[in-house]
Design a protein around this motif. Structure first.
Motif, PDB file in Angstrom:
ATOM      1  N   UNK A  29       0.856  -1.191   0.000  1.00  0.00           N
ATOM      2  CA  UNK A  29       0.000   0.000   0.000  1.00  0.00           C
ATOM      3  C   UNK A  29       0.891   1.239   0.000  1.00  0.00           C
ATOM      4  N   UNK A  30       0.982   1.930  -1.133  1.00  0.00           N
ATOM      5  CA  UNK A  30       1.834   3.127  -1.200  1.00  0.00           C
ATOM      6  C   UNK A  30       1.300   4.222  -0.279  1.00  0.00           C
ATOM      7  N   UNK A  31       2.146   5.129   0.142  1.00  0.00           N
ATOM      8  CA  UNK A  31       1.693   6.245   0.983  1.00  0.00           C
ATOM      9  C   UNK A  31       0.563   7.020   0.304  1.00  0.00           C
ATOM     10  N   UNK A  32      -0.503   7.243   1.036  1.00  0.00           N
ATOM     11  CA  UNK A  32      -1.630   7.995   0.510  1.00  0.00           C
ATOM     12  C   UNK A  32      -2.631   7.162  -0.264  1.00  0.00           C
ATOM     13  N   UNK A  33      -2.299   5.897  -0.529  1.00  0.00           N
ATOM     14  CA  UNK A  33      -3.215   5.045  -1.294  1.00  0.00           C
ATOM     15  C   UNK A  33      -4.199   4.366  -0.350  1.00  0.00           C
ATOM     16  N   UNK A  34      -5.414   4.160  -0.835  1.00  0.00           N
ATOM     17  CA  UNK A  34      -6.440   3.513  -0.012  1.00  0.00           C
ATOM     18  C   UNK A  34      -6.411   2.002  -0.169  1.00  0.00           C
ATOM     19  N   UNK A  35      -6.003   1.539  -1.335  1.00  0.00           N
ATOM     20  CA  UNK A  35      -6.010   0.114  -1.616  1.00  0.00           C
ATOM     21  C   UNK A  35      -4.590  -0.380  -1.867  1.00  0.00           C
ATOM     22  N   UNK A  36      -4.287  -1.619  -1.468  1.00  0.00           N
ATOM     23  CA  UNK A  36      -2.956  -2.173  -1.745  1.00  0.00           C
ATOM     24  C   UNK A  36      -2.763  -2.439  -3.230  1.00  0.00           C
ATOM     25  N   UNK A  37      -1.536  -2.356  -3.667  1.00  0.00           N
ATOM     26  CA  UNK A  37      -1.180  -2.634  -5.050  1.00  0.00           C
ATOM     27  C   UNK A  37      -0.359  -3.918  -5.101  1.00  0.00           C
ATOM     28  N   UNK A  38      -0.572  -4.680  -6.147  1.00  0.00           N
ATOM     29  CA  UNK A  38       0.209  -5.898  -6.332  1.00  0.00           C
ATOM     30  C   UNK A  38       1.481  -5.553  -7.102  1.00  0.00           C
ATOM     31  N   UNK A  39       2.618  -5.959  -6.554  1.00  0.00           N
ATOM     32  CA  UNK A  39       3.897  -5.704  -7.215  1.00  0.00           C
ATOM     33  C   UNK A  39       4.674  -7.008  -7.294  1.00  0.00           C
ATOM     34  N   UNK A  40       5.554  -7.086  -8.266  1.00  0.00           N
ATOM     35  CA  UNK A  40       6.414  -8.261  -8.405  1.00  0.00           C
ATOM     36  C   UNK A  40       7.870  -7.834  -8.345  1.00  0.00           C
ATOM     37  N   UNK A  41       8.699  -8.807  -8.060  1.00  0.00           N
ATOM     38  CA  UNK A  41      10.124  -8.536  -7.897  1.00  0.00           C
ATOM     39  C   UNK A  41      10.869  -8.494  -9.216  1.00  0.00           C
ATOM     40  N   UNK A  42      10.241  -8.994 -10.278  1.00  0.00           N
ATOM     41  CA  UNK A  42      11.003  -9.248 -11.489  1.00  0.00           C
ATOM     42  C   UNK A  42      11.721 -10.574 -11.337  1.00  0.00           C
ATOM     43  N   UNK A  43      12.309 -11.066 -12.394  1.00  0.00           N
ATOM     44  CA  UNK A  43      12.969 -12.373 -12.354  1.00  0.00           C
ATOM     45  C   UNK A  43      14.210 -12.316 -11.471  1.00  0.00           C
ATOM     46  N   UNK A  44      14.261 -13.208 -10.471  1.00  0.00           N
ATOM     47  CA  UNK A  44      15.406 -13.279  -9.568  1.00  0.00           C
ATOM     48  C   UNK A  44      16.252 -14.499  -9.907  1.00  0.00           C
ATOM     49  N   UNK A  45      17.550 -14.320  -9.908  1.00  0.00           N
ATOM     50  CA  UNK A  45      18.462 -15.442 -10.112  1.00  0.00           C
ATOM     51  C   UNK A  45      18.423 -16.339  -8.886  1.00  0.00           C
ATOM     52  N   UNK A  46      18.967 -17.558  -8.981  1.00  0.00           N
ATOM     53  CA  UNK A  46      18.999 -18.428  -7.803  1.00  0.00           C
ATOM     54  C   UNK A  46      19.631 -17.753  -6.590  1.00  0.00           C
ATOM     55  N   UNK A  47      20.733 -17.030  -6.805  1.00  0.00           N
ATOM     56  CA  UNK A  47      21.398 -16.373  -5.680  1.00  0.00           C
ATOM     57  C   UNK A  47      20.509 -15.285  -5.089  1.00  0.00           C
ATOM     58  N   UNK A  48      19.854 -14.510  -5.949  1.00  0.00           N
ATOM     59  CA  UNK A  48      18.972 -13.451  -5.460  1.00  0.00           C
ATOM     60  C   UNK A  48      17.764 -14.042  -4.730  1.00  0.00           C
ATOM     61  N   UNK A  49      17.231 -15.142  -5.273  1.00  0.00           N
ATOM     62  CA  UNK A  49      16.080 -15.777  -4.635  1.00  0.00           C
ATOM     63  C   UNK A  49      16.454 -16.299  -3.254  1.00  0.00           C
ATOM     64  N   UNK A  50      17.628 -16.909  -3.145  1.00  0.00           N
ATOM     65  CA  UNK A  50      18.059 -17.429  -1.851  1.00  0.00           C
ATOM     66  C   UNK A  50      18.270 -16.298  -0.860  1.00  0.00           C
ATOM     67  N   UNK A  51      18.829 -15.192  -1.330  1.00  0.00           N
ATOM     68  CA  UNK A  51      19.043 -14.044  -0.450  1.00  0.00           C
ATOM     69  C   UNK A  51      17.716 -13.469   0.038  1.00  0.00           C
ATOM     70  N   UNK A  52      16.670 -13.627  -0.773  1.00  0.00           N
ATOM     71  CA  UNK A  52      15.349 -13.120  -0.394  1.00  0.00           C
ATOM     72  C   UNK A  52      14.586 -14.116   0.468  1.00  0.00           C
TER      73      UNK A  52
END
Length: 203
Positions: free
Chosen positions: A33-56
């Protein structure tokens, strides 16, 4: 903000004999939910490599375990639904077979539900109540005198529920416990009540 979750998993294999290493990536999803927004927004991370996915917090072992659990849950739900459908089918078959057996033995088919109009009209045509009483019962919910007397003879704790049921019902079931009591008050035995229901169904 919701916790991130596995939104997409892509595995890219390689043909047999290839020296290239199979690759995979994940995409995480999250409601923010961005500041000032009433409803939540769906966001994605973009494609993560195996290393990035593990770090997350999404190593390959956790990703595969999550996919496996979701697949098993879906399978279990499908199995449960199929079992419920089988039980429903078996019950319908048993009911059909029981009816066929009764008909083969020369018994009358069980009476089905009738509308309030059919019920009171059948009573009026049988002379159990007057036509004016039948009209009043259907139009205003006023119970015929003999039925009101039968209800009044019930225990005090049951009076309100009985009057509500009889005055407000739009259908009447032959097998309802109240029917036998009303039938006795009107001078009907079980066979005569069955006949009354079948007659009402034709009106």
């Amino acid at each position: 903000m919701s916790e991130p979750y596995l939104y997409e998993f892509l595995y890219r294999g390689r043909p047999a004999g290839s020296a290239a290493v199979p690759a995979w990536h994940v995409v995480l999803g999250q409601s923010v939910t961005p500041p000032g927004a009433a409803e939540p927004h769906f966001v994605t991370s973009g494609a993560l490599t195996p290393a990035q996915a593990e770090a997350a917090g999404f190593p390959l072992s956790a990703v595969l375990a999550g996919i496996d659990a979701a697949a098993l849950a879906g399978r279990d739900a499908a199995v449960a639904e199929a079992e419920a459908l089988r039980r429903e089918r078996d019950a319908a078959v048993a009911e059909r077979d029981a009816l066929a057996a009764r008909l083969a033995a020369g018994e009358a088919a069980p009476a089905g539900p009738v509308s309030d109009r059919q019920f009171f009209q059948a009573l009026a045509e049988a002379g159990a109540i007057t036509r004016d009483e039948a009209l009043a019962a259907v139009t205003t919910g006023t119970l015929p005198v003999r039925i009101e007397a039968a209800v009044a003879s019930l225990p005090a704790a049951e009076l309100f529920a009985a009057r509500m049921m009889l005055s407000g019902a739009t259908t009447f079931e032959r097998g309802h416990p109240m029917v036998a009591h009303l039938g006795a008050a009107l001078g009907y035995d079980a066979a005569e009540l069955d006949a009354l229901w079948r007659q009402a169904a034709t009106l």
